[in-house]
Design a protein around this motif. Structure first.
Motif, PDB file in Angstrom:
ATOM      1  N   PHE A  18     -10.544  -6.086   1.244  1.00  0.00           N
ATOM      2  CA  PHE A  18     -11.296  -4.776   0.414  1.00  0.00           C
ATOM      3  C   PHE A  18     -12.264  -4.223   1.713  1.00  0.00           C
ATOM      4  O   PHE A  18     -12.544  -4.439   2.332  1.00  0.00           O
ATOM      5  N   HIS A  19     -12.370  -3.020   1.232  1.00  0.00           N
ATOM      6  CA  HIS A  19     -13.526  -2.062   2.129  1.00  0.00           C
ATOM      7  C   HIS A  19     -14.303  -1.225   0.503  1.00  0.00           C
ATOM      8  O   HIS A  19     -14.059  -0.900   0.115  1.00  0.00           O
ATOM      9  N   PHE A  20     -15.681  -1.627   1.205  1.00  0.00           N
ATOM     10  CA  PHE A  20     -16.527  -0.869   0.438  1.00  0.00           C
ATOM     11  C   PHE A  20     -17.984  -0.147   1.390  1.00  0.00           C
ATOM     12  O   PHE A  20     -18.226  -0.114   2.138  1.00  0.00           O
ATOM     13  N   ASP A  21     -17.759   0.828   0.951  1.00  0.00           N
ATOM     14  CA  ASP A  21     -19.279   1.818   1.193  1.00  0.00           C
ATOM     15  C   ASP A  21     -20.894   0.686   1.524  1.00  0.00           C
ATOM     16  O   ASP A  21     -21.212   0.245   0.309  1.00  0.00           O
ATOM     17  N   GLN A  22     -21.178   0.748   2.549  1.00  0.00           N
ATOM     18  CA  GLN A  22     -22.731   0.105   2.505  1.00  0.00           C
ATOM     19  C   GLN A  22     -23.216   0.304   2.387  1.00  0.00           C
ATOM     20  O   GLN A  22     -24.313  -0.405   3.024  1.00  0.00           O
ATOM     21  N   TYR A  23     -23.685   1.366   1.894  1.00  0.00           N
ATOM     22  CA  TYR A  23     -24.876   1.928   0.916  1.00  0.00           C
ATOM     23  C   TYR A  23     -24.731   1.650  -0.260  1.00  0.00           C
ATOM     24  O   TYR A  23     -25.390   1.270  -1.147  1.00  0.00           O
ATOM     25  N   SER A  24     -23.366   2.224  -1.213  1.00  0.00           N
ATOM     26  CA  SER A  24     -23.431   2.629  -2.461  1.00  0.00           C
ATOM     27  C   SER A  24     -23.005   1.081  -2.795  1.00  0.00           C
ATOM     28  O   SER A  24     -23.010   0.461  -3.986  1.00  0.00           O
ATOM     29  N   GLY A  25     -22.316   0.397  -1.861  1.00  0.00           N
ATOM     30  CA  GLY A  25     -22.016  -0.781  -2.552  1.00  0.00           C
ATOM     31  C   GLY A  25     -19.804  -0.366  -3.347  1.00  0.00           C
ATOM     32  O   GLY A  25     -19.320  -1.815  -3.546  1.00  0.00           O
ATOM     33  N   LYS A  26     -19.879   0.539  -3.417  1.00  0.00           N
ATOM     34  CA  LYS A  26     -18.783   1.443  -4.092  1.00  0.00           C
ATOM     35  C   LYS A  26     -17.421   0.551  -3.143  1.00  0.00           C
ATOM     36  O   LYS A  26     -16.941   0.817  -2.284  1.00  0.00           O
ATOM     37  N   LEU A  27     -15.963  -0.140  -4.122  1.00  0.00           N
ATOM     38  CA  LEU A  27     -15.105   0.213  -3.918  1.00  0.00           C
ATOM     39  C   LEU A  27     -14.109   1.626  -3.189  1.00  0.00           C
ATOM     40  O   LEU A  27     -14.135   2.295  -3.497  1.00  0.00           O
ATOM     41  N   ILE A  28     -13.591   1.254  -1.883  1.00  0.00           N
ATOM     42  CA  ILE A  28     -13.225   2.554  -1.223  1.00  0.00           C
ATOM     43  C   ILE A  28     -12.087   2.173  -1.036  1.00  0.00           C
ATOM     44  O   ILE A  28     -11.220   2.996  -1.748  1.00  0.00           O
ATOM     45  N   LYS A  29     -10.975   1.014  -0.795  1.00  0.00           N
ATOM     46  CA  LYS A  29     -10.322   1.063  -1.254  1.00  0.00           C
ATOM     47  C   LYS A  29      -9.575  -0.680  -0.885  1.00  0.00           C
ATOM     48  O   LYS A  29     -10.744  -1.296  -0.060  1.00  0.00           O
ATOM     49  N   ALA A  30      -8.841  -1.123  -2.125  1.00  0.00           N
ATOM     50  CA  ALA A  30      -8.256  -2.473  -1.272  1.00  0.00           C
ATOM     51  C   ALA A  30      -7.092  -2.539  -1.237  1.00  0.00           C
ATOM     52  O   ALA A  30      -6.213  -1.984  -1.682  1.00  0.00           O
ATOM     53  N   TYR A  31      -6.458  -3.335  -0.646  1.00  0.00           N
ATOM     54  CA  TYR A  31      -5.079  -3.809  -0.551  1.00  0.00           C
ATOM     55  C   TYR A  31      -4.784  -5.335  -0.742  1.00  0.00           C
ATOM     56  O   TYR A  31      -5.374  -6.320  -0.938  1.00  0.00           O
ATOM     57  N   LYS A  32      -3.485  -5.473  -1.346  1.00  0.00           N
ATOM     58  CA  LYS A  32      -2.990  -7.212  -1.651  1.00  0.00           C
ATOM     59  C   LYS A  32      -2.159  -6.905  -0.648  1.00  0.00           C
ATOM     60  O   LYS A  32      -1.857  -6.297   0.296  1.00  0.00           O
ATOM     61  N   TRP A  33      -1.297  -8.585  -0.094  1.00  0.00           N
ATOM     62  CA  TRP A  33      -0.212  -8.663   0.453  1.00  0.00           C
ATOM     63  C   TRP A  33       0.883  -8.399   0.682  1.00  0.00           C
ATOM     64  O   TRP A  33       1.791  -7.649   1.254  1.00  0.00           O
ATOM     65  N   SER A  34       1.669  -7.567  -0.912  1.00  0.00           N
ATOM     66  CA  SER A  34       2.929  -7.026  -1.313  1.00  0.00           C
ATOM     67  C   SER A  34       2.433  -5.428  -0.375  1.00  0.00           C
ATOM     68  O   SER A  34       3.669  -4.371  -0.769  1.00  0.00           O
ATOM     69  N   ASP A  35       1.427  -5.287  -0.256  1.00  0.00           N
ATOM     70  CA  ASP A  35       1.087  -3.797   0.433  1.00  0.00           C
ATOM     71  C   ASP A  35       1.397  -3.528   2.263  1.00  0.00           C
ATOM     72  O   ASP A  35       1.900  -2.597   2.837  1.00  0.00           O
ATOM     73  N   VAL A  36       2.051  -4.924   2.757  1.00  0.00           N
ATOM     74  CA  VAL A  36       2.055  -5.304   4.215  1.00  0.00           C
ATOM     75  C   VAL A  36       3.821  -4.720   3.860  1.00  0.00           C
ATOM     76  O   VAL A  36       4.143  -5.268   2.762  1.00  0.00           O
ATOM     77  N   GLY A  37       3.540  -4.538   5.174  1.00  0.00           N
ATOM     78  CA  GLY A  37       4.872  -3.848   5.687  1.00  0.00           C
ATOM     79  C   GLY A  37       5.806  -5.361   5.549  1.00  0.00           C
ATOM     80  O   GLY A  37       5.659  -5.681   6.128  1.00  0.00           O
ATOM     81  N   ILE A  38       7.391  -5.072   5.613  1.00  0.00           N
ATOM     82  CA  ILE A  38       8.782  -5.983   5.390  1.00  0.00           C
ATOM     83  C   ILE A  38       7.855  -6.875   6.538  1.00  0.00           C
ATOM     84  O   ILE A  38       7.965  -8.103   6.203  1.00  0.00           O
ATOM     85  N   LEU A  39       8.732  -6.012   7.712  1.00  0.00           N
ATOM     86  CA  LEU A  39       8.139  -6.752   8.828  1.00  0.00           C
ATOM     87  C   LEU A  39       7.322  -7.459   9.515  1.00  0.00           C
ATOM     88  O   LEU A  39       7.740  -7.898   9.224  1.00  0.00           O
ATOM     89  N   MET A  40       5.985  -7.023   8.899  1.00  0.00           N
ATOM     90  CA  MET A  40       4.872  -7.368   9.295  1.00  0.00           C
ATOM     91  C   MET A  40       4.669  -8.774   8.352  1.00  0.00           C
ATOM     92  O   MET A  40       4.197  -9.853   8.879  1.00  0.00           O
ATOM     93  N   ARG A  41       5.185  -8.674   7.029  1.00  0.00           N
ATOM     94  CA  ARG A  41       4.750  -9.903   6.471  1.00  0.00           C
ATOM     95  C   ARG A  41       5.807 -11.144   6.539  1.00  0.00           C
ATOM     96  O   ARG A  41       5.780 -12.028   6.753  1.00  0.00           O
TER      97      ARG A  41
END
Length: 411
Positions: free
Chosen positions: A292-315
């Motif tokens: 998860f990536h958060f704005d360091q000032y507002s604390g708003k979630l900028i982007k979230a990734y799950k393991w399923s978002d990772v490419g098949i070769l990397m997994r």
């Protein structure tokens, strides 16, 4: 029925692969087996740094960070959230072999100690396993040996597969009364046959660390978009600066804890006033890893990734690498320890079998009929292996050239 001439040709290359590889494979098996016990070996040595007495009130994580940074020569990049009241807080700088950790007592807000992988005996074992203590040159040797291990396994499977006359009983036969050469040969072949799948899986977990193949594999992941998704590491993401009041580390810890992530949770600190906080977890269950990536000032979630978002070769790569290190619990640990022991025995038995049958004053390379011509399918397979594993391809060319010049010399 097996082709007798092809079997002899495979036996020749199995022999050559063994001569090149077996002494090194014994070193890799031994050091790999020892390195499996890294955590068991280091835990009691590091306990006085990682554990503290739970007394009083804990200091803020921001206060602990200031103490840790004052004892670090380089900027700290992340913090590991403690999972128990008796744990020191770990702050990290660097990655991989350059990783250093500073531990702070959360109750007294004082330095508890420092840990660097380079200061451990296991670091030497790992260096011996990965590069034979020879630096970049050593990594090339290990990669070459691993490539020839593939040849050993593939040719060994063909050679050992029993003929119709022998029957499947040959796959479980270990002859004790026909001399030491036969016994060692059977032990080498029998054990090698039955652990071949595990050996291939172990190799698949080791190749991503190599220089040439590993670099090419990363390149292929990039062009096929099968690696980590763009933005996984937070590069290119910026916080929206609306004021100078960035979230405190304690606030980020609360946010991270509210995510209820499996395993160990870490917070990556912003590199500067424009960057973001990142939160990720490490767990043996790779499917539950998230980032998860958060704005360091507002604390708003900028982007979230799950393991399923990772490419098949990397997994796949990460799975096999974790399997290689025995990280999937006790069963995986036991399997990899068995593989290390079995591989050492296979290699030793193969060398002893060779010593017992070796002709005096000769290397004893198996002879192949001059009339035998290798099929196009085999040539294509070797070419593919040579392209996928460039060091193997280069070594095959050198061997072929060597044989060619030796024939010219005899002519």
């Amino acid at each position: 029925m097996k082709n007798r001439n092809l079997n002899q040709w495979f036996w020749k290359w199995h022999f050559i692969a063994g001569i090149i590889s077996l002494p090194f494979i014994m070193i890799l098996a031994l050091t790999g087996g020892i390195y499996l016990f890294k955590d068991n070996y280091e835990a009691p040595k590091q306990a006085h740094i990682k554990t503290v007495e739970s007394t009083g009130k804990k200091q803020s994580f921001d206060a602990q960070y200031k103490v840790a940074q004052s004892h670090s020569k380089v900027p700290l990049t992340e913090m590991v959230i403690p999972t128990g009241d008796n744990q020191a807080t770990e702050f990290v700088s660097g990655r991989f072999s350059h990783k250093n950790s500073v531990f702070v007592n959360p109750y007294t807000n004082t330095l508890q100690g420092k840990i660097s992988p380079k200061d451990s005996d296991m670091h030497t074992v790992r260096k011996l396993h990965g590069e034979l203590l020879l630096g970049k040159f050593g990594t090339k040797i290990v990669e070459l040996v691993a490539s020839w291990m593939l040849v050993l396994i593939l040719t060994g499977l063909y050679i050992y597969w029993p003929s119709k006359k022998e029957g499947l009983k040959a796959l479980v036969r270990l002859r004790f009364k026909e001399g030491k050469h036969v016994f060692y040969r059977d032990l080498h072949a029998l054990l090698g046959f039955w652990v071949s799948i595990l050996l291939l899986m172990t190799l698949a977990g080791g190749f991503p660390w190599t220089d040439v193949f590993g670099s090419n594999f990363k390149w292929f992941q990039g062009v096929t978009n099968t690696g980590f998704p763009k933005g996984w590491d937070g590069h290119g993401m910026n916080s929206t600066t609306t004021n100078n009041n960035a979230l405190s580390l304690d606030q980020m810890v609360n946010k991270a804890n509210n995510l209820n992530l499996e395993g160990i949770t870490c917070i990556v600190l912003p590199k500067n006033e424009k960057k973001v906080f990142s939160v990720y977890n490490t767990t043996f269950n790779l499917d539950l890893q998230q980032k998860f990536h958060f704005d360091q000032y507002s604390g708003k979630l900028i982007k979230a990734y799950k393991w399923s978002d990772v490419g098949i070769l990397m997994r796949g790569r990460m799975w096999f690498m974790a399997f290689h290190q025995g990280q999937f619990g006790k069963t995986n640990f036991a399997v990899m320890l068995f593989v290390a022991i079995a591989l050492f025995i296979i290699s030793l038995a193969g060398l002893l079998s060779y010593v017992k049958r070796k002709p005096k004053n000769k290397i004893g390379v198996p002879k192949v009929s001059k009339k035998f011509k290798v099929g196009y399918g085999i040539i294509a397979l070797i070419a593919i292996l040579g392209i996928v594993f460039p060091l193997f391809g280069a070594s095959v060319l050198l061997i072929i050239l060597g044989e060619y010049f030796m024939k010219l010399k005899k002519a």
